[in-house]
Each structure stands twice: as C-alpha cells, then as structure tokens.
Design an enzyme around this catalytic site. Structure first.
Site, mmCIF file in Angstrom:
data_model
loop_
_atom_site.group_PDB
_atom_site.id
_atom_site.type_symbol
_atom_site.label_atom_id
_atom_site.label_comp_id
_atom_site.label_asym_id
_atom_site.label_seq_id
_atom_site.Cartn_x
_atom_site.Cartn_y
_atom_site.Cartn_z
ATOM 1 N N HIS A 178 0.808 -1.233 0.000
ATOM 2 C CA HIS A 178 0.000 0.000 0.000
ATOM 3 C C HIS A 178 0.831 1.270 0.000
ATOM 4 O O HIS A 178 0.296 2.379 0.056
ATOM 5 C CB HIS A 178 -0.908 0.029 1.230
ATOM 6 C CG HIS A 178 -1.956 -1.028 1.267
ATOM 7 N ND1 HIS A 178 -3.227 -0.848 0.791
ATOM 8 C CD2 HIS A 178 -1.915 -2.303 1.711
ATOM 9 C CE1 HIS A 178 -3.930 -1.963 0.966
ATOM 10 N NE2 HIS A 178 -3.149 -2.855 1.519
ATOM 11 N N LYS A 211 -8.089 14.029 4.635
ATOM 12 C CA LYS A 211 -7.237 12.829 4.641
ATOM 13 C C LYS A 211 -6.224 13.005 5.763
ATOM 14 O O LYS A 211 -6.141 14.047 6.373
ATOM 15 C CB LYS A 211 -6.518 12.645 3.277
ATOM 16 C CG LYS A 211 -5.774 13.880 2.829
ATOM 17 C CD LYS A 211 -5.240 13.726 1.398
ATOM 18 C CE LYS A 211 -6.359 13.773 0.362
ATOM 19 N NZ LYS A 211 -6.199 12.673 -0.614
ATOM 20 N N ARG A 212 -5.408 11.999 6.051
ATOM 21 C CA ARG A 212 -4.387 12.153 7.091
ATOM 22 C C ARG A 212 -3.443 13.280 6.715
ATOM 23 O O ARG A 212 -3.202 13.553 5.527
ATOM 24 C CB ARG A 212 -3.619 10.829 7.262
ATOM 25 C CG ARG A 212 -4.387 9.743 7.968
ATOM 26 C CD ARG A 212 -4.692 10.080 9.391
ATOM 27 N NE ARG A 212 -3.506 10.227 10.217
ATOM 28 C CZ ARG A 212 -3.121 9.328 11.137
ATOM 29 N NH1 ARG A 212 -3.823 8.209 11.313
ATOM 30 N NH2 ARG A 212 -2.045 9.505 11.864
ATOM 31 N N LYS A 261 0.972 14.503 1.048
ATOM 32 C CA LYS A 261 -0.415 14.801 0.644
ATOM 33 C C LYS A 261 -0.596 16.313 0.438
ATOM 34 O O LYS A 261 -1.608 16.764 -0.059
ATOM 35 C CB LYS A 261 -1.363 14.239 1.702
ATOM 36 C CG LYS A 261 -1.355 12.701 1.797
ATOM 37 C CD LYS A 261 -2.186 12.204 2.966
ATOM 38 C CE LYS A 261 -2.091 10.693 3.162
ATOM 39 N NZ LYS A 261 -2.910 9.897 2.233
ATOM 40 N N THR A 300 -8.424 6.637 -1.781
ATOM 41 C CA THR A 300 -9.791 6.114 -1.909
ATOM 42 C C THR A 300 -10.794 7.238 -1.633
ATOM 43 O O THR A 300 -11.905 7.239 -2.162
ATOM 44 C CB THR A 300 -10.010 4.944 -0.922
ATOM 45 O OG1 THR A 300 -9.453 5.299 0.347
ATOM 46 C CG2 THR A 300 -9.366 3.671 -1.428
ATOM 47 N N LYS A 334 -14.564 8.562 -3.385
ATOM 48 C CA LYS A 334 -15.796 8.880 -2.644
ATOM 49 C C LYS A 334 -16.334 10.257 -3.048
ATOM 50 O O LYS A 334 -17.533 10.429 -3.270
ATOM 51 C CB LYS A 334 -15.503 8.832 -1.129
ATOM 52 C CG LYS A 334 -15.112 7.460 -0.631
ATOM 53 C CD LYS A 334 -14.411 7.480 0.709
ATOM 54 C CE LYS A 334 -13.873 6.091 1.057
ATOM 55 N NZ LYS A 334 -12.958 6.101 2.236
HETATM 56 C C1 26W Z 1 4.130 0.847 10.130
HETATM 57 C C2 26W Z 1 3.292 2.064 10.050
HETATM 58 C C3 26W Z 1 2.348 2.050 8.886
HETATM 59 C C4 26W Z 1 0.980 2.077 9.124
HETATM 60 C C5 26W Z 1 0.113 2.083 8.036
HETATM 61 C C6 26W Z 1 2.853 2.010 7.607
HETATM 62 C C7 26W Z 1 1.972 2.010 6.510
HETATM 63 C C8 26W Z 1 0.615 2.043 6.749
HETATM 64 C C9 26W Z 1 -0.363 2.034 5.611
HETATM 65 C C10 26W Z 1 0.062 1.145 4.515
HETATM 66 C C11 26W Z 1 -0.502 3.410 5.088
HETATM 67 C C12 26W Z 1 -1.770 3.515 4.253
HETATM 68 O O1 26W Z 1 -2.846 3.580 4.774
HETATM 69 N N1 26W Z 1 -1.571 3.571 2.941
HETATM 70 C C13 26W Z 1 -2.669 3.961 2.101
HETATM 71 O O2 26W Z 1 -3.378 2.797 1.685
HETATM 72 C C14 26W Z 1 -4.520 3.137 0.913
HETATM 73 C C15 26W Z 1 -5.283 1.846 0.626
HETATM 74 O O3 26W Z 1 -4.616 1.104 -0.328
HETATM 75 C C16 26W Z 1 -4.142 3.886 -0.359
HETATM 76 O O4 26W Z 1 -5.298 4.260 -1.057
HETATM 77 C C17 26W Z 1 -3.313 5.109 -0.023
HETATM 78 O O5 26W Z 1 -2.840 5.716 -1.200
HETATM 79 C C18 26W Z 1 -2.139 4.716 0.874
HETATM 80 O O6 26W Z 1 -1.435 5.866 1.327
#
Ligand code: 26W
Length: 804
Positions: free
Chosen positions: A352, A540-541, A546, A648, A652
C-alpha cells in the site's frame, strides 16, 4: 429478511423497556440506540449462523483478510439497509415518537484504523458479504482506537478513544474459541529433528465476532477481532499482600497492553516491540483458529490451499507466512518443502505504500528474543531464498544481500511477504507499475507472475446509498435502483446529461448537503460559511506528501490578492480541511497550527468581505466523512506524483458529484481515464518529471522563489510576523520548503494556482459544472469495491460466490 412494521414496533418496545427498565418515553438516546442495535443484531443472527453452516456444508473456499486495521465506522444504518428493514424501522420509530437519524448518531465509530489501509479493509469486508463471497476479517480488538483529536488554540491535542466505554452491541465474545499465543521461550530440537518451543510467556487470545451484513442477500460474514487476556492468575496475590500492588498486576498489565491501543502512525514505522507483539498476536491467533476449524472438515492438511486463502494487508500481518510454516512443520509434521508449497498457495500480499519510512524492518535482536521459533523459520526461508538468488545471479553476493529478507541485522518484512506469497499486488495502475519498474523491480524480475494490479475501490452502499440518500433517490428516479446491486449501472446517468430537470435536481441535492454541512460547521467551529461559495475540501491524514501545505499556501496567495484588491471579481470559496497527524509527526502538527492560524486571520478580516473562509474540522472520522463528502464541490487530491499509492477518498468525492483537482498520482490517473480531461482539473509534475528531478539532483528552490513573487510573499509571511508575532512558529515549515522541499510544493505552486483559476471559470459556467458533476457520478461505478473484490476473488484467491 422481511418483517412487518407492527412486529418491529412490538419487538422494539419490548427490547427498549427490558434494556432500560424505563417507560419508553423516559429512555435516553443511548437506551434507544442500544435497544435498536441489539434488536437488529438478533434479527440478523440466524442468517449469520446459516451463512457459516452453508460455507461448511459446501466446503467453500474461505478468504481470511488479515489486517492490523479495520476502520469500519458505524454499523447500525449499514445493517438496517443490508437486512432490508430501514424504511419500516424508520416509520415504526416515528410512530413511536423516535427519530432514526438521531438514534443512528449515538453510535460511536469503530475507529480501529488510521486511514486508507484500514478503511479499504472495512470496505472489502462489506463487498465480500454483498457478493456472497466467504470472506472474513481477522484483526485486533483494540480497547482504544485512533485518538480523538481536539483543536485547542489551533493545535492538535490527542485524547484516548474509549469507544468500548458504552459496550459494543455488535460483537459476540467467543471465549470457547480462545487460543494461546506464545512469546519468548527457547527452541529445543529432539533427536528426530522435531522442534519444540518451551518456557514461553503465553497469552490468551480471545476472539470477538462482529457480523458483516451483505446487501439484501441474507449473507452475514464475520469480522473476528482478537483481545489479549492473561491465561490464569489475574494477579499475584502474594505480591499484593506484600503491598507490591503495581507489581502484583504487572503481568496482567503487560498482557492486556498487547490489544490496548492502535498505533496512530499512518506511514511511519516506529519499530516498537509492542507493535511486533501486536502483529504476531493476531496473526498466530488467526492462523491457529483457521487451522482448527479446517481440521474439523476432516480434509488432509496438505489440501488446505483449496479451502483457505489468507490475504496479508500490507506487511503488518506478514508473519502469517512463518506461522503457517511453524504449524505445518512443528505440529502437522509436514516436510519443509511440502509446507512451503502449501504456504505459497495460501498466502497473498498487498503493498500500500512506497514510502521508505513506512516499510517495516525489525531488528534481529528484539525479533529473535520475542519470537525465537518464528525467527528460525524466517532464517531458513531466507537461507533457501538466498541460495536461489546466488544461482540466479551467478554468485553475485551484493545482489543477494540487496534482496535478502535478513540483511545487516534487519528483517525486511516486505521481502518476506513477497517471497512467501503467490501474489503481490499494488493498489492502482501507476503504483503497481512503480513497484514493478522501480521499488520492487528486482523481485519483479525473478517473480514476474506474482505481480499484479488491483485498483482500490469503495463500497457505494456506504458512500452513496447511505451517506447521500437524496442523491441516491434522484439517481434511482432516473435510472432505477439496479445501480445499488451493480454500481457500473450508474453509467446510465449519462443519458440525462443534457436534461435540465435532472441537472436542477443534482444541484438541489448538493445545495441541501452543503446547507447541512454549514450547520455542522456553525455548531462545531462557530464559523458561518457562505453556502453559495465553492466548498473546497482537503480531507485525509496530514502528511507532507499529501501537501496540505501547498493548499494553505495557495489560500494565503488568494488572501494577499484580495487584500491588494478587495473588489476583485472572485467566486467565494470555503476551504475545508480535515486531518489527523500522527502524534510524533512534529511538522505535520505544525501544519495543522498553520492552517488554523491562517484561518483565524482570514475569517476575521472584514476587508475581504467573507470571500474566503477557512475551516479546520476536528476529529476527522468515517462518520464525519459521511457528512462532508456529499457536501463537497471540489475534491483536493494534490499529492506529489508517485507518492499516493491510490487514494480512496478521491473515489468517494467523485461518486458524490465533486470535481477533482488532481495531480496524475495514484488512482487519480484512472479517474482521469474514466471522466476525460474536461471533467477533472489536472496540474503538477508527472511521474516522469518527478523521477527526472530525482535523477538530476538539480532541484533549485531559490530559483523558483526568485521567479515567483507570489510564492516569495507567502513564504516570507511564514516567518515575518504576518501570521504570528512568534516569528519562529512556522520556521520548520519555511525551512522544509526553502531548503529541501522534498515533495516539490514550490515546483507545483504555479500550475496549482492556474488549476484553481480553471476551477473558478468552470464553476461560473453552471451548466458546464453540473455536467462535470454528473459525468463524475456516472463514471464512479468503476471504483466500487465490488469490482475490486471480484478481481481479487478470481485473480488471487480463486474464491467463488456462495449465494443462499
Ligand atoms: C508501520 C506504520 C504504517 C501504518 C500504516 C505504515 C503504513 C501504513 C499504511 C500502509 C498506510 C496507508 O494507509 N496507505 C494507504 O493505503 C490506501 C489503501 O490502499 C491507499 O489508497 C493510499 O494511497 C495509501 O497511502
């Protein structure tokens, strides 16, 4: 399930009275919610039981979606619509003097996720149930979800999310399904080479099951969330009686801390041992539970891959690969080769993100101590993989080290996930290409067949049917309601693109949603916004890639423009931000302060006559998004190209008729492919230009600033006292832009300004704007997670639909 209104009313009054012990007139909103949710859960339970029986009878392939996050939001409305009783319940409650919408708003969000990854997992569960695919979620039942955000004096302040304080009505505790998860200990090998893990610190993993209701198909799948509990002695009485109170409870505290709280980082790996414990805890509990129920089917374990798929949602559950190997070898006595063959067939992995700081790397030291047997197995996986690499790359040790799972005392979890899975997918076409051609190119070269793309999707039931009922009714009025079953059917709306009546109705719905949001903003922020202004939303975060910073610098530029010429012909704008920052992410938190500081200055500056308003909505969540997105005119999707894997939220906003201002990043590329250049507002560096800037290392921020006085002015205002007498306040943001600008904010500023000018022109052309809205809605069906899940089911899991 069909039920009559009067039957419901009788059931509800009985339930409400029993649960509250009060006359129904005297009951609290919570009582009314608790009674309704409990009743709905009872109504769906027989379908829940029958669904599981059907899967077992038919020995269907079952998919287990392992994710450390599930951002499900609220369940009540979704479940009422799913079992097809929303309308009769709404009428029945009204006749009893209650308001369904009010009751729905009592439910606390299940905020067991940070953002994209967690919300995607929740949407996938909804789609698997709606498509009658035997798909279940496996995760952690955190006692505290994502922190509650309060904005105090413009700053983000975090508070615990005690979502379980008022009991979670939807879950069922399955104590009889509890399993032990073992940490620490030593590995003993007996004379037959059989491995034993001994002297461990066991933890009891207790599952709580939540129903995942299909859409009007009597299918109910399961989200199983595991909670950590001490196995036997709650606390050490001898220590207690010696007055060592804290010590007496230490073990209990240590064990329960495993499922206590969600790590609030969205893309930054802190590498804390508690996080590693969390990851192994739910993976081991989940895999043990799956193998236990599989073995009840009486089918040889070496055929499990025909009946079970385990999907690894990013690297956080990657240890599922080693855990399967441990059980197959140590418990089921399979050979390494046979165990490995099965594991590969069972496991699949989704990446992701390409952000290096998000990729999980564990130090061998802490890993080995906490998980000695799992480490041994990963070591053997690595040894065998490196042996293959040595042959493939003609003894080129450097290449082997580059690709090794374990190297320089670090375990690279993404490499383990790739080596141990039969499928590796990205979440949007551009992202998958970047993985194949850049970030994971070496692995793509040796495992080309594993790599595939599955562009993300959203559940149109939550984000259109439930969140925007007025728009849904207009759509159904013109094309019928088949779109609810098959979102691609939204395409039929194109027929009415020139129908003025239809255009009017689309505009009326948007205005009604904007009015509702304006009321929310007045109530929560005390700001009166102009509902005729363009509602421009960046939700978004908070993360530098971003580029909320680019957005607020543009707002400062517009403000400067109006200060210079207050009578400027200007379409009023309301810039709405909603974003949580990871608590340890300092510059992100300073950016929130900057947005609120600029907002306060602009919102209280009478000179610009309310032509611009800036609003920061606190505590962004699934439920707030359900109010915000239907009320949006312009959707900000402005990440530095190549950084947003998919996005995503973009889908929406599109589905709710917003026009997107976008870089050609992530799924924005596919939104553009769908709606065409006339119906999206593109700007900024392309993928090629970004990589060119990286390769050339000649990015010169000062040159850009010198050429652009607009930019120079807003940058200077960050530290010349214009925004705050504390000139240091935003120094870190100023420095990050002027001396580094890792995310090319300065480079994209000019084209971003021009893109917003195009937005203004399009908005002034009412008919053109409404057509853009209609085309975005009509083409949004492509981004339904039903389509995405059908691609996973056929292309990765080989799972069939098992309808009633
Ligand atoms: C280890 C800390 C950590 C926590 C969460 C590292 C990475 C993450 C996630 C992978 C971050 C995340 O939410 N990525 C997002 O995933 C979405 C679903 O596929 C994508 O639409 C977003 O572009 C992506 O930033």
């Amino acid at each position: 399930m069909g039920i009559l209104k009067d039957t419901f009313k009788i059931d509800y009054v009985k339930k409400l009275t029993n649960k509250s012990g009060e006359d129904i007139e005297k009951t609290s909103n919570w009582d009314q919610y608790n009674a309704l949710a409990s009743l709905v859960r009872e109504y769906l339970t027989s379908d829940w039981v029958n669904t599981n029986d059907r899967y077992n009878e038919k020995k269907s392939k079952q998919v287990y979606y392992f994710s450390i996050e599930f951002l499900t939001g609220r369940f009540l409305l979704n479940n009422l619509v799913g079992i097809g009783i929303k309308n009769i319940v709404e009428k029945g409650l009204k006749e009893l003097g209650f308001d369904l919408e009010e009751i729905i708003s009592v439910e606390k969000d299940q905020g067991l996720g940070n953002g994209g990854l967690g919300r995607l997992a929740a949407g996938f569960l909804d789609s698997m149930a709606a498509l009658s695919i035997p798909g279940h979620g496996c995760g952690i039942r955190y006692n505290y979800g994502l922190f509650e955000q309060k904005i105090i004096d413009g700053y983000q302040v975090e508070f615990p999310d005690a979502w379980l304080k008022d009991r979670n009505v939807w879950e069922i505790k399955k104590l009889d399904k509890a399993v032990e998860v073992h940490f620490y200990g030593d590995v003993r090998i007996d004379s037959n080479g059989k491995y034993y893990l001994e002297n461990t610190s066991p933890v009891l993993a207790v599952p709580y099951d939540t129903p995942i209701v299909g859409y009007k198909n009597d299918v109910v799948n399961t989200l199983r969330l595991w909670s950590a509990q001490v196995i036997n002695k709650e606390f050490d009485f001898s220590k207690f009686s010696r007055g060592e109170y804290m010590n007496a409870f230490k073990k209990k505290y240590d064990v329960e801390s495993i499922s206590q709280v969600l790590y609030p980082n969205d893309s930054y790996d802190e590498g804390k041992i508690l996080r590693l414990k969390q990851e192994y805890f739910f993976v081991s509990a989940g895999v043990q539970g799956i193998i236990r129920s599989f073995k009840k089917m009486g089918i040889p374990i070496n055929k499990i891959y025909d009946y079970v798929s385990i999907h690894i949602n990013d690297t956080h559950p990657a240890m599922a690969i080693a855990e399967l190997m441990r059980i197959f070898i140590d418990i089921e006595d399979l050979s390494w080769e046979e165990a490995w063959d099965i594991t590969l067939k069972v496991c699949s992995y989704t990446n992701h993100t390409i952000l290096s700081e998000a990729l999980e790397c564990w130090h061998v030291g802490i890993f080995k101590e906490l998980l000695p047997r799992i480490f041994m197995i990963i070591e053997e996986i690595n040894r065998r993989f490196c042996k293959d690499l040595f042959d493939i790359y003609n003894k080129d040790q450097n290449k082997v080290n580059d690709m090794a799972i374990i190297s320089d005392g670090i375990i690279r979890m993404a490499y383990l996930a790739i080596v141990g899975s039969h499928s590796v997918n990205g979440v949007a076409k551009l992202h998958t290409e970047i993985l194949k051609n850049k970030e994971l190119h070496d692995f793509y070269t040796i495992f080309p067949a594993k790599f595939n793309n599955k562009t993300n999707g959203i559940t149109h039931r939550r984000w259109l049917l439930n969140a925007n009922p007025d728009l849904s009714n207009v759509i159904t009025k013109y094309i019928g309601d088949y779109w609810v079953k098959d979102a691609l059917n939204l395409r039929e709306l194109i027929k009415y693109i020139d129908d003025e009546k239809f255009q009017d109705e689309i505009e009326i719905v948007k205005q009604k949603n904007k009015d509702a949001l304006a009321d929310y903003i007045l109530e929560h922020n005390g700001i009166k916004v102009n509902t005729k202004s363009i509602f421009d939303v960046h939700a978004k975060r908070l993360h530098e890639y971003k580029r909320q910073t680019l957005n607020i610098l543009h707002v400062m530029f517009l403000y400067n423009k109006l200060l210079k010429n207050p009578d400027l012909d200007f379409v009023p704008r309301t810039f709405i931000f909603a974003a949580k920052a990871a608590p340890s992410y300092y510059i992100a938190k300073q950016t929130i302060k900057l947005i609120n500081t600029v907002g306060d200055k602009i919102n209280n500056d009478k000179r610009i006559k309310d032509k611009i308003k800036v609003v920061f909505l606190e505590n962004y969540s699934v439920s707030l998004a359900e109010i915000l997105i239907p009320a949006t005119d312009v959707s900000e999707q402005i990440s530095t190209t190549t950084k947003e894997a998919s996005g995503t939220g973009n889908m929406k906003f599109m589905m709710n008729g917003a026009v997107t201002i976008a870089t050609l990043d992530g799924a924005n590329v596919e939104i553009h492919e769908e709606v065409g250049t006339d119906n999206i507002v593109l700007f900024g560096l392309t993928e090629e230009e970004v990589y060119e800037l990286y390769e050339k290392h000649e990015y010169n921020t000062q040159a850009i600033i010198d050429e652009d006085p607009r930019l120079k002015e807003v940058l200077d205002q960050l530290k010349n006292g214009f925004l705050s007498e504390d000139k240091e306040l935003f120094q870190i943001i100023y420095d990050s832009l002027v001396y580094n600008d890792e995310y090319f904010v300065l480079k994209d500023f000019d084209s971003y300004v021009k893109a917003h000018e195009r937005i203004e022109n399009y908005y002034l052309d009412r008919e053109r704007w409404l057509k853009m809205c209609i085309i975005n809605i009509a083409h949004s069906g492509v981004f339904s997670s039903d389509k995405t899940i059908l691609e996973y089911a056929s292309g990765i899991w080989e799972a069939q639909r098992v309808p009633k």
